[in-house]
Structure formats: structure tokens, C-alpha cells
Design an enzyme around this catalytic site. Structure first.
Site, PDB file in Angstrom:
ATOM      1  N   ALA A   1     -44.230  14.263  61.249  1.00 24.36           N
ATOM      2  CA  ALA A   1     -44.785  13.061  61.667  1.00 24.36           C
ATOM      3  C   ALA A   1     -45.755  12.638  60.230  1.00 24.36           C
ATOM      4  CB  ALA A   1     -45.596  13.315  62.833  1.00 24.36           C
TER       5      ALA A   1
ATOM      6  N   GLY B   1     -42.487  17.360  63.497  1.00 24.25           N
ATOM      7  CA  GLY B   1     -42.019  16.192  64.284  1.00 24.25           C
ATOM      8  C   GLY B   1     -40.360  15.957  63.993  1.00 24.25           C
TER       9      GLY B   1
ATOM     10  N   GLU C   1     -38.631  18.456  66.169  1.00 27.27           N
ATOM     11  CA  GLU C   1     -38.681  18.049  67.536  1.00 27.27           C
ATOM     12  C   GLU C   1     -37.722  16.814  67.741  1.00 27.27           C
ATOM     13  OE1 GLU C   1     -43.154  18.634  68.856  1.00 27.27           O
ATOM     14  OE2 GLU C   1     -43.029  17.346  66.933  1.00 27.27           O
TER      15      GLU C   1
ATOM     16  N   GLU D   1     -47.320  22.790  62.530  1.00 25.43           N
ATOM     17  CA  GLU D   1     -48.589  21.925  62.891  1.00 25.43           C
ATOM     18  C   GLU D   1     -49.772  22.788  62.663  1.00 25.43           C
ATOM     19  OE1 GLU D   1     -45.149  19.930  64.829  1.00 25.43           O
ATOM     20  OE2 GLU D   1     -45.550  22.043  64.413  1.00 25.43           O
TER      21      GLU D   1
END
Length: 258
Positions: free
Chosen positions: A64, A109, A112, A132
Site C-alpha cells: 500500500a 497490500g 493481499e 507491515e
């Protein structure tokens, strides 16, 4: 349309390419605001039987966009903005088959997002991680949940707690990736697989996807009953009649996607 995504349709397959190579295709709310209408249009288009998501340059998606996340100064700001809820999860809600073609980095992300797809085909240089923890946070788009279901609690725990990167070979061995191919043939192999899926009856592929996904959500007995009802429902389809007739007549089926 912005240039964060490039789309290409060939036959009954739609290829969606994340196109922020200067930022290693980092995921942002703006990117998902562009991606979601493309997915919705693909979902509604009966001429599309399967979709591919991939990335441009050296990455599938390297996580992200940290700059966007850093704008939320505290817990209340993140919650009130409803950051990532809904907007970032539309891939997993798609009823049509979606394949992740992972070329290079799939971190945070990006990992994911790949796991939101129905399965992953990876290039040999692909790397996966949920790093993360290194930013003082945890996965927030399903990383702890989908990764655990894919590779088991112990391995998922280790990856989430250390943030280490996992190579394509290990990812295939653990079951996160269905196949690893040479980087220079990744796109060709994914197109080939998507073409096969898209050649079958669209309503049946959607039912098959629903049935397999139910296995993650339901106890075995309930899942088998759900599968059986979906199986019975195929007998209302023209394509089921055509498929069985073609088999008995020893000819290729001609599916009408009805």
C-alpha cells in the site's frame, strides 16, 4: 481515465495491469477507485469469461502507498475515513474467475491483492511478503486471514511476525502459488490458462468458483449441501445440456453461456 491501470482484452479474457512502475505499483485509494469500475464492467460483460490482474515493471504491487496511510494521524482519523474498507476489497467480491499473474514483488497490500484473486501464477523471480510489522502496523486487507488459510498458521505467523520475503519456489511449495514459470513466459502462460477457463460455460465457472470459495467459509457437511444445490442448479442451464450431449456425441461443446 488515469494511467494507473492499463487494460487489454483478447477474446474472452480481460487483462488488467497496474501501471505505477515508478512507485512499484503501490496501491492507493485512487488506484482502487479506477480498478473497481473496470472490475464491475468486466463482471457485467458476458463477452468476458475470465480476468487477469498483473503489474508493470519490476513489481506486481509493492504494498500500500505508505504516503497515503501516513496522512491518517491517529486511530480515529483512520476509522472515520473508513480507510481500505470496501474500496480495497472488490477483487474478492468478483463472481468471475480472476487470476493473479505475479511478476516480481508482491509485498504487503500487493500480496493481499494477489490472494484476493482466485489463484496465483508466479514468475520465477516473484517474491511475497507481509512486511507491515516493519512499519509498526499489521496487514489490514486480509493478509493475516487469507495467508493463514493458504499456507497454515505457523508459516503465516512467521511471515507476519518477521516480515521476511518468500521466494516463488517456497510460495508454490506451501500452496500459495499454483505454478511457477520462467519470467519471460509468465504472461503467455497466464493468458493460456485464462483462455481455457473462459472457453467454458460462464455460469458454470461462476458456480464452481462459488462452491470452492464456500469451502473456506462453511463446515464440511454444510459445504457439501451447498455444493449439491449448486450442482442441481446446473441442470437448468442450456450449457449443461449441451456439454453432456457433446460428450455423448463425441464432439466439442458449443457453450452459449446460458
Amino acid at each position: 481515465m488515469a494511467n494507473d491501470i492499463i487494460i487489454k482484452q483478447r477474446g474472452r479474457v480481460l487483462r488488467i495491469c497496474l501501471n505505477r512502475p515508478d512507485k512499484l505499483n503501490a496501491l492507493s485509494s485512487a488506484l482502487f477507485s479506477e480498478l473497481n469500475p473496470i472490475l464491475a464492467a468486466g463482471e457485467q460483460d458476458d463477452g468476458i469469461g475470465a480476468m487477469i490482474i498483473t503489474g508493470s515493471g519490476r513489481a506486481f504491487a509493492a504494498g500500500a502507498d505508505v504516503a497515503e496511510m501516513h496522512t491518517f494521524k491517529d486511530h480515529n482519523a483512520a476509522r472515520e475515513a473508513d480507510f481500505i474498507s470496501g474500496l480495497w476489497e472488490q477483487v474478492s467480491a468478483c463472481g468471475k474467475p480472476v487470476i493473479a499473474a505475479v511478476n516480481g514483488l508482491a509485498l504487503g497490500g500487493g500480496c493481499e491483492l494477489a490472494m484476493m484473486c482466485d489463484f496465483i501464477i508466479a514468475g520465477e523471480s516473484a517474491q511475497f511478503a507481509q512486511p507491515e510489522i516493519k512499519l509498526g502496523t499489521i496487514p489490514g486487507i486480509g493478509g493475516t486471514q487469507r495467508l493463514t488459510r493458504a499456507i497454515g498458521k505457523a508459516k503465516a505467523m512467521e511471515l507476519c511476525l518477521t516480515g521476511r520475503m518468500m521466494c516463488a519456489e517456497e510460495a508454490e511449495y506451501l500452496g500459495l502459488v499454483v505454478r511457477v514459470v520462467a519470467d519471460d513466459v509468465l504472461e503467455q502462460e497466464v493468458w493460456k490458462t485464462a483462455d481455457i477457463i473462459a472457453s467454458y460455460s460462464l455460469p458454470v465457472t461462476k458456480l464452481a468458483k462459488e462452491a470452492v470459495n464456500a469451502a473456506d467459509e462453511m463446515p464440511l457437511t454444510e459445504g457439501i449441501q451447498h455444493e449439491r444445490q449448486l450442482f442441481y442448479s446446473t441442470f437448468a442451464l442450456q450449457d449443461r445440456a449441451e456439454g453432456m450431449a457433446a460428450f455423448l456425441e463425441k464432439r466439442p461443446p458449443h457453450f452459449k453461456h446460458k
